[in-house]
Design a protein around this motif. Structure first.
Motif, PDB file in Angstrom:
ATOM      1  N   PHE A   1      22.136   2.493  47.068  1.00  0.00           N
ATOM      2  CA  PHE A   1      21.282   2.532  45.887  1.00  0.00           C
ATOM      3  C   PHE A   1      20.947   1.134  45.353  1.00  0.00           C
ATOM      4  O   PHE A   1      20.170   1.023  44.411  1.00  0.00           O
ATOM      5  CB  PHE A   1      21.958   3.335  44.767  1.00  0.00           C
ATOM      6  CG  PHE A   1      22.190   4.776  45.113  1.00  0.00           C
ATOM      7  CD1 PHE A   1      21.138   5.645  45.311  1.00  0.00           C
ATOM      8  CD2 PHE A   1      23.480   5.264  45.242  1.00  0.00           C
ATOM      9  CE1 PHE A   1      21.348   6.973  45.636  1.00  0.00           C
ATOM     10  CE2 PHE A   1      23.708   6.592  45.560  1.00  0.00           C
ATOM     11  CZ  PHE A   1      22.637   7.452  45.765  1.00  0.00           C
ATOM     12  N   ILE A   2      21.552   0.102  45.919  1.00  0.00           N
ATOM     13  CA  ILE A   2      21.368  -1.252  45.384  1.00  0.00           C
ATOM     14  C   ILE A   2      19.900  -1.697  45.373  1.00  0.00           C
ATOM     15  O   ILE A   2      19.423  -2.209  44.348  1.00  0.00           O
ATOM     16  CB  ILE A   2      22.251  -2.260  46.143  1.00  0.00           C
ATOM     17  CG1 ILE A   2      23.712  -2.106  45.707  1.00  0.00           C
ATOM     18  CG2 ILE A   2      21.792  -3.698  45.886  1.00  0.00           C
ATOM     19  CD1 ILE A   2      24.670  -3.045  46.401  1.00  0.00           C
ATOM     20  N   PRO A   3      19.122  -1.544  46.462  1.00  0.00           N
ATOM     21  CA  PRO A   3      17.738  -2.032  46.421  1.00  0.00           C
ATOM     22  C   PRO A   3      16.907  -1.431  45.289  1.00  0.00           C
ATOM     23  O   PRO A   3      16.270  -2.167  44.523  1.00  0.00           O
ATOM     24  CB  PRO A   3      17.193  -1.633  47.799  1.00  0.00           C
ATOM     25  CG  PRO A   3      18.388  -1.571  48.668  1.00  0.00           C
ATOM     26  CD  PRO A   3      19.490  -1.051  47.810  1.00  0.00           C
ATOM     27  N   ILE A   4      16.918  -0.100  45.157  1.00  0.00           N
ATOM     28  CA  ILE A   4      16.108   0.537  44.112  1.00  0.00           C
ATOM     29  C   ILE A   4      16.651   0.201  42.727  1.00  0.00           C
ATOM     30  O   ILE A   4      15.895  -0.077  41.794  1.00  0.00           O
ATOM     31  CB  ILE A   4      16.070   2.065  44.331  1.00  0.00           C
ATOM     32  CG1 ILE A   4      15.322   2.392  45.617  1.00  0.00           C
ATOM     33  CG2 ILE A   4      15.407   2.763  43.151  1.00  0.00           C
ATOM     34  CD1 ILE A   4      15.236   3.861  45.937  1.00  0.00           C
TER      35      ILE A   4
ATOM     36  N   ALA B   1      10.912  -8.690  41.576  1.00  0.00           N
ATOM     37  CA  ALA B   1      11.869  -7.585  41.611  1.00  0.00           C
ATOM     38  C   ALA B   1      11.965  -6.979  43.005  1.00  0.00           C
ATOM     39  O   ALA B   1      13.061  -6.623  43.472  1.00  0.00           O
ATOM     40  CB  ALA B   1      11.456  -6.517  40.601  1.00  0.00           C
ATOM     41  N   SER B   2      10.842  -6.873  43.684  1.00  0.00           N
ATOM     42  CA  SER B   2      10.852  -6.339  45.047  1.00  0.00           C
ATOM     43  C   SER B   2      11.582  -7.286  45.991  1.00  0.00           C
ATOM     44  O   SER B   2      12.299  -6.849  46.899  1.00  0.00           O
ATOM     45  CB  SER B   2       9.413  -6.127  45.543  1.00  0.00           C
ATOM     46  OG  SER B   2       8.725  -5.209  44.717  1.00  0.00           O
ATOM     47  N   ALA B   3      11.410  -8.598  45.772  1.00  0.00           N
ATOM     48  CA  ALA B   3      12.130  -9.576  46.585  1.00  0.00           C
ATOM     49  C   ALA B   3      13.633  -9.472  46.369  1.00  0.00           C
ATOM     50  O   ALA B   3      14.420  -9.534  47.322  1.00  0.00           O
ATOM     51  CB  ALA B   3      11.651 -10.994  46.241  1.00  0.00           C
ATOM     52  N   VAL B   4      14.055  -9.295  45.121  1.00  0.00           N
ATOM     53  CA  VAL B   4      15.474  -9.141  44.815  1.00  0.00           C
ATOM     54  C   VAL B   4      16.028  -7.872  45.448  1.00  0.00           C
ATOM     55  O   VAL B   4      17.158  -7.841  45.944  1.00  0.00           O
ATOM     56  CB  VAL B   4      15.692  -9.116  43.287  1.00  0.00           C
ATOM     57  CG1 VAL B   4      17.133  -8.745  42.945  1.00  0.00           C
ATOM     58  CG2 VAL B   4      15.363 -10.475  42.686  1.00  0.00           C
TER      59      VAL B   4
ATOM     60  N   ILE C   1       5.153  -1.492  50.337  1.00  0.00           N
ATOM     61  CA  ILE C   1       3.918  -1.030  49.686  1.00  0.00           C
ATOM     62  C   ILE C   1       3.719  -1.706  48.331  1.00  0.00           C
ATOM     63  O   ILE C   1       2.639  -2.252  48.062  1.00  0.00           O
ATOM     64  CB  ILE C   1       3.906   0.505  49.562  1.00  0.00           C
ATOM     65  CG1 ILE C   1       3.799   1.137  50.953  1.00  0.00           C
ATOM     66  CG2 ILE C   1       2.736   0.962  48.683  1.00  0.00           C
ATOM     67  CD1 ILE C   1       3.821   2.657  50.946  1.00  0.00           C
ATOM     68  N   PRO C   2       4.730  -1.690  47.414  1.00  0.00           N
ATOM     69  CA  PRO C   2       4.512  -2.420  46.156  1.00  0.00           C
ATOM     70  C   PRO C   2       4.282  -3.911  46.341  1.00  0.00           C
ATOM     71  O   PRO C   2       3.489  -4.509  45.609  1.00  0.00           O
ATOM     72  CB  PRO C   2       5.795  -2.145  45.352  1.00  0.00           C
ATOM     73  CG  PRO C   2       6.781  -1.601  46.316  1.00  0.00           C
ATOM     74  CD  PRO C   2       5.992  -0.943  47.382  1.00  0.00           C
TER      75      PRO C   2
ATOM     76  N   LEU D   1       8.421 -10.994  53.745  1.00  0.00           N
ATOM     77  CA  LEU D   1       8.086 -10.247  52.534  1.00  0.00           C
ATOM     78  C   LEU D   1       8.704 -10.898  51.300  1.00  0.00           C
ATOM     79  O   LEU D   1       8.034 -11.098  50.281  1.00  0.00           O
ATOM     80  CB  LEU D   1       8.568  -8.798  52.652  1.00  0.00           C
ATOM     81  CG  LEU D   1       7.756  -7.864  53.550  1.00  0.00           C
ATOM     82  CD1 LEU D   1       8.463  -6.521  53.691  1.00  0.00           C
ATOM     83  CD2 LEU D   1       6.353  -7.660  52.988  1.00  0.00           C
ATOM     84  N   VAL D   2       9.982 -11.234  51.397  1.00  0.00           N
ATOM     85  CA  VAL D   2      10.677 -11.826  50.257  1.00  0.00           C
ATOM     86  C   VAL D   2      10.091 -13.202  49.927  1.00  0.00           C
ATOM     87  O   VAL D   2       9.826 -13.525  48.763  1.00  0.00           O
ATOM     88  CB  VAL D   2      12.187 -11.946  50.537  1.00  0.00           C
ATOM     89  CG1 VAL D   2      12.888 -12.739  49.432  1.00  0.00           C
ATOM     90  CG2 VAL D   2      12.816 -10.562  50.647  1.00  0.00           C
TER      91      VAL D   2
END
Length: 337
Positions: free
Chosen positions: A120-123, A251-254, A202-203, A72-73
């Motif tokens: 909470f880090i991922p979001i 951003a999703s990869a990060v 999903i995103p 995914l990343v």
């Protein structure tokens, strides 16, 4: 002309078959290798929740989510880099050009330094990256146009500012928290599980689809601004949409793996070497090769007695590969002249 098109199709199909074959090979090796070796037969049994319980636990709780996270990343960074390079018409563009890394890094360091729950880090890093990109876009906006020069300069300025704040926070942090922050800032897939995948898949999936649909706009932009406008393409709308999709992917990869470098920079170049400059093929190949590259780098990172952050591996491998790609492209251009 027909023979040239036929040759191009054969070249694309051959490249696709090679990439898919390597993806399958690396995936099975990643599931098999580790402190406990698992045979191919036992992998299939574990995937279908059969066989020994220990193998099922290793596959489902450790190796399979980590493999999916790397795919995914990698695919997100690969396509994000291709989108930005096409939008800016600059082969040195990468997903972090718009300040994405700086925004995410600042949020990550803040959460760890102030002792907030790391769940909470991922979001938080995802939101920080998007907010930073919006700031950079606002700085680059001139009426109904986006200035590419101001976009790049704005990204550099915001990155420098946020980097200074990061360094200040790290200097004030406790030793144990500094190590945790550096793991995210360097980029690592260690201990990534289903929670991170559930938040972002999903995103990422939607952004990958929309990104492929933007191939026509990127092909028009590659012709130049004046010709692109004459063919009915809105530069402002196209750049906003392309930038938004690229930002969402990066951003999703990060949010999953932290700040992993070089994937978004070198993968689009390698894709163009394989399939040419048509973004109808460059974009999906960038996603596939990005996933293959990062999953391979993550496998290398954990083969030794000490596991390295995957960001170190991508940087060590990425720099010489990027130099080789640049040399190859310059050689091709000299031959064409």
């Amino acid at each position: 002309m027909k023979s040239k098109i036929k040759f191009q199709k054969k070249r694309i199909l051959f490249s696709l078959s090679v990439v898919f074959s390597l993806l399958i090979l690396i995936s099975f090796i990643s599931l098999a290798k580790g402190s406990v070796y698992i045979s191919i037969n036992d992998i299939f049994l574990a995937i279908f929740q059969k066989g020994e319980q220990i193998n099922q636990t290793i596959i489902w709780k450790l190796r399979l989510p980590r493999l999916l996270a790397s795919l995914l990343v990698g695919s997100s960074l690969g396509m994000s880099g291709a989108l930005l390079q096409g939008m800016l018409r600059n082969g040195l563009a990468s997903p972090y050009l718009l300040g994405i890394s700086a925004g995410s890094g600042l949020v990550i360091v803040s959460i760890i330094t102030f002792g907030f729950a790391q769940i909470f880090i991922p979001i938080a890093s995802w939101l920080g990256a998007i907010l930073t990109t919006l700031i950079v876009y606002f700085l680059a906006k001139r009426g109904n146009k986006i200035s590419i020069e101001r976009l790049i300069l704005g990204g550099v300025a915001v990155s420098s500012l946020f980097g200074a704040i990061q360094a200040t926070l790290l200097l004030q942090a406790e030793d144990g928290r500094i190590q945790a922050a550096l793991t995210w800032l360097i980029g690592s897939l260690n201990a990534r599980g289903w929670d991170e995948i559930k938040i972002t898949w999903i995103p990422i999936f939607m952004a990958l689809i929309v990104g492929i649909l933007l191939s026509r706009q990127l092909n028009l932009l590659s012709l130049g601004e004046e010709l692109s406008i004459s063919l009915g393409n809105s530069l402002f709308r196209s750049r906003c949409l392309i930038g938004a999709v690229a930002t969402l992917l990066a951003a999703s990869a990060v949010a999953i793996g932290g700040l992993i470098g070089f994937i978004g920079l070198i993968v689009p170049h390698f894709s163009r070497l394989l399939v040419g400059n048509d973004y109808k093929y460059v974009l999906p190949f960038s996603a596939l090769i990005g996933g293959l590259t990062l999953s391979t780098a993550d496998l290398i990172a954990r083969l030794g007695p000490i596991e390295f952050p995957v960001g170190i591996i991508t940087s060590l491998l990425g720099a010489p590969i990027f130099i080789a790609i640049l040399y190859k492209r310059s050689s091709i251009k000299r031959e064409q002249k």
